[in-house]
Design an enzyme around this catalytic site. Structure first.
Site, PDB file in Angstrom:
ATOM      1  N   ARG A  35      70.849 -12.033  -4.364  1.00 29.17           N
ATOM      2  CA  ARG A  35      70.009 -10.709  -4.629  1.00 29.17           C
ATOM      3  C   ARG A  35      69.208 -10.635  -3.120  1.00 29.17           C
ATOM      4  NH1 ARG A  35      64.655  -9.284  -6.990  1.00 29.17           N
ATOM      5  NH2 ARG A  35      64.752  -6.967  -6.678  1.00 29.17           N
ATOM      6  N   HIS A  41      62.416  -3.023  -0.973  1.00 24.23           N
ATOM      7  CA  HIS A  41      61.598  -4.046  -1.434  1.00 24.23           C
ATOM      8  C   HIS A  41      60.356  -3.864  -0.722  1.00 24.23           C
ATOM      9  CE1 HIS A  41      61.817  -8.354  -3.612  1.00 24.23           C
ATOM     10  NE2 HIS A  41      60.265  -8.104  -2.907  1.00 24.23           N
ATOM     11  N   GLU A  78      60.160  -3.584  -8.210  1.00 25.75           N
ATOM     12  CA  GLU A  78      58.604  -3.475  -8.744  1.00 25.75           C
ATOM     13  C   GLU A  78      57.812  -2.097  -8.145  1.00 25.75           C
ATOM     14  OE1 GLU A  78      56.969  -7.137  -7.699  1.00 25.75           O
ATOM     15  OE2 GLU A  78      58.373  -8.237  -8.900  1.00 25.75           O
ATOM     16  N   ASN A 129      61.882  -8.667 -13.555  1.00 29.72           N
ATOM     17  CA  ASN A 129      61.092  -9.678 -12.888  1.00 29.72           C
ATOM     18  C   ASN A 129      59.796 -10.251 -13.774  1.00 29.72           C
ATOM     19  OD1 ASN A 129      62.664  -9.127 -10.596  1.00 29.72           O
ATOM     20  ND2 ASN A 129      61.195  -8.492  -9.519  1.00 29.72           N
ATOM     21  N   TYR A 174      57.152 -13.432 -14.425  1.00 27.98           N
ATOM     22  CA  TYR A 174      56.515 -14.874 -13.918  1.00 27.98           C
ATOM     23  C   TYR A 174      55.653 -15.132 -15.015  1.00 27.98           C
ATOM     24  CZ  TYR A 174      58.686 -13.589  -9.306  1.00 27.98           C
ATOM     25  OH  TYR A 174      59.469 -13.462  -8.323  1.00 27.98           O
ATOM     26  N   GLU A 197      63.963 -11.707 -10.878  1.00 29.09           N
ATOM     27  CA  GLU A 197      63.330 -12.671 -10.295  1.00 29.09           C
ATOM     28  C   GLU A 197      62.661 -13.487 -11.509  1.00 29.09           C
ATOM     29  OE1 GLU A 197      60.335 -11.325  -7.672  1.00 29.09           O
ATOM     30  OE2 GLU A 197      61.616  -9.958  -6.878  1.00 29.09           O
TER      31      GLU A 197
END
Ligand code: IFM
Length: 453
Positions: free
Chosen positions: A89, A133, A178, A304, A306, A358
């Site tokens: 990606r 991005h 995002e 994504n 985290y 991600e």
């Protein structure tokens, strides 16, 4: 054969417990790795300009050289191939291919992505392309950037140009990475480019990002797109710090701002009323038909993940101070939050297959004798892959999982101080070293449960 230098107990989950067509990948973005910021006709992006402002990047660095991937892409692709990863990606730098965001296209920049994509295909690596991005052409920012509705139309032209050129060679195109980060960190708190501090501009920006996503999808479909089309969101479960009504109410609103503000328009063609009311006079201007465009169906949704967020009405909740295990970003390590999030999205929205686009961690790596023993990162990745597996066992349709990041890279306002890569980059010599986490991933991708007995 298992790699004897690694703790074999780390392999708790095996690849063959996933469907055969499940996609395993690694991810990066253009500004964070490419460098060559003024080469071959590339125009400046908002991040090139932002980095010149004193004090905004903690180590005073910029993306001028980064990982020099622009020149080293062949050997970088060799590393991805060696890891036996299915998919890469990556993102296109908009100002590299259309320097001012409008007008002439830059053939030298376009040719770079021809070489990159062809290099992936030659090695059997599936290209997963992201259009935005974050590195908007600076010239468009000088005309109001994402707060200006014209930028929506410039983005659609960009999407069409990229699709015309590469659409038959890539597996998927994601419009934005995002959008919450672009809107809020770029335009409300101003800690990211373009450094604006206005809630109203942030709200308008988010609407234009969503509108440009839906409009681009419609145009690419009209152009006969055969690759998968979607978007990538940064999402987290929100947990209240206490049972107090204040904490509960704030948690509900924060969930609205991060998740429902993006998911509701795309999957229900409306903005969430509580967030809209909270914005009051700062709510965005929308035109008739915008919400229908935003709700254009997509082929995949990238998530994504985290960490979770813990919300307190009184103070900023600090994971470390609350005794939680954290990464070098100070983000709590909370794999079960990924299962919770995926199950919730699947339950609350009519979503297409989900991809974790991600996931990974920054840790304080030490390079010694050509090795990086990053056991914490490996453990982080293993536990999050297990969390994906748990979501699938609860019925969530998952298409793939991608590690952030392939390489150590420019971590935005943190500069090069935070390392997310499974491959270590020595920024002085540009030497790449596979960390133990990369060796683990490589082994995971080769190992079946039969190999373990
Ligand atoms: O490095 C970033 C990436 O660009 C977007 N998602 C989060 C990562 C870690 O902060």
């Amino acid at each position: 054969m298992p790699n004897p230098s690694l703790n074999h107990n780390m392999i708790r989950v095996t690849k063959d417990q996933f469907p055969a067509d499940f996609v395993w990948g690694v991810a990066t973005s253009a500004f964070q790795i490419e460098g060559a910021s003024r080469e071959d006709g590339k125009g400046p992006s908002i991040w090139d300009e932002f980095c010149q402002q004193p004090g905004v990047i903690s180590d005073h660095s910029n993306g001028d050289v980064a990982c020099d991937h622009y020149h080293r892409y062949e050997s970088d692709l060799d590393l991805i191939e060696a890891m036996q990863v299915d998919a890469y990606r990556f993102s296109i730098s908009w100002p590299r291919v259309r320097p001012t965001g409008a007008g002439a296209w830059n053939e030298a920049g376009l040719a770079f992505y021809d070489r990159l994509i062809d290099g992936m295909i030659k090695r059997g690596i599936k290209p997963y392309l992201t259009l935005n991005h974050w590195d908007l052409p600076a010239q468009l920012q000088h005309q109001g950037g994402w707060a200006n509705r014209d930028t929506v139309f410039r983005f659609v032209e960009y999407a069409k140009g990229i699709h015309d050129r590469y659409g038959d060679r890539v597996v998927s195109i994601a419009t934005h990475n995002e959008p919450w980060v672009v809107a809020v960190l770029g335009h409300e708190t101003g800690i990211f480019a373009p450094g604006i501090k206005s809630r109203a501009i942030a709200a308008q920006t988010s609407h234009h990002l969503l509108l440009s996503h839906g409009m681009a999808l419609r145009e690419l479909r009209k152009d006969g797109a055969t690759c998968e089309l979607g978007i990538v969101l940064n999402l987290s479960p929100m947990h209240a710090a206490t049972d107090s009504p204040e904490d509960q109410a704030k948690t509900r609103l924060e969930d609205g701002k991060l998740l429902r503000w993006y998911m509701d328009p795309m999957f229900k063609a409306c903005y969430p009323a509580d967030v809209w009311d909270d914005l009051g006079a700062d709510s965005p201007l929308i035109e008739a038909g915008d919400l229908d465009i935003i709700a254009t169906p997509m082929d995949f949704l990238g998530v994504n993940y985290y960490s979770r967020s813990v919300v307190s009405a009184k103070e900023q909740w600090d994971a470390r101070k609350n005794g939680k295990a954290v990464s070098d970003m100070g983000w709590e390590i909370y794999p079960e939050g990924l299962t919770e999030l995926l199950v919730r999205i699947h339950r609350d929205y009519p979503v297409p297959p989900l991809f974790v686009t991600e996931n990974g961690g920054a840790f304080r790596d030490v390079l010694e004798d050509g090795k990086v023993h990053d056991a914490e990162r490996t453990d982080y990745i293993v536990r999050h892959i297990e969390a994906v597996q748990a979501a699938m066992q609860q019925g969530v349709r998952m298409g793939g999982y991608m590690v952030w990041s392939f390489l150590d890279n420019f971590e935005w306002a943190s500069g090069y101080e935070k390392r997310f890569g499974i491959v270590h980059v020595d920024y002085t010599t540009q030497t790449r070293t596979l960390k133990d986490s990369a060796l683990w991933y490589q082994q995971f991708l080769q190992t079946t449960s039969n190999d373990r007995t």
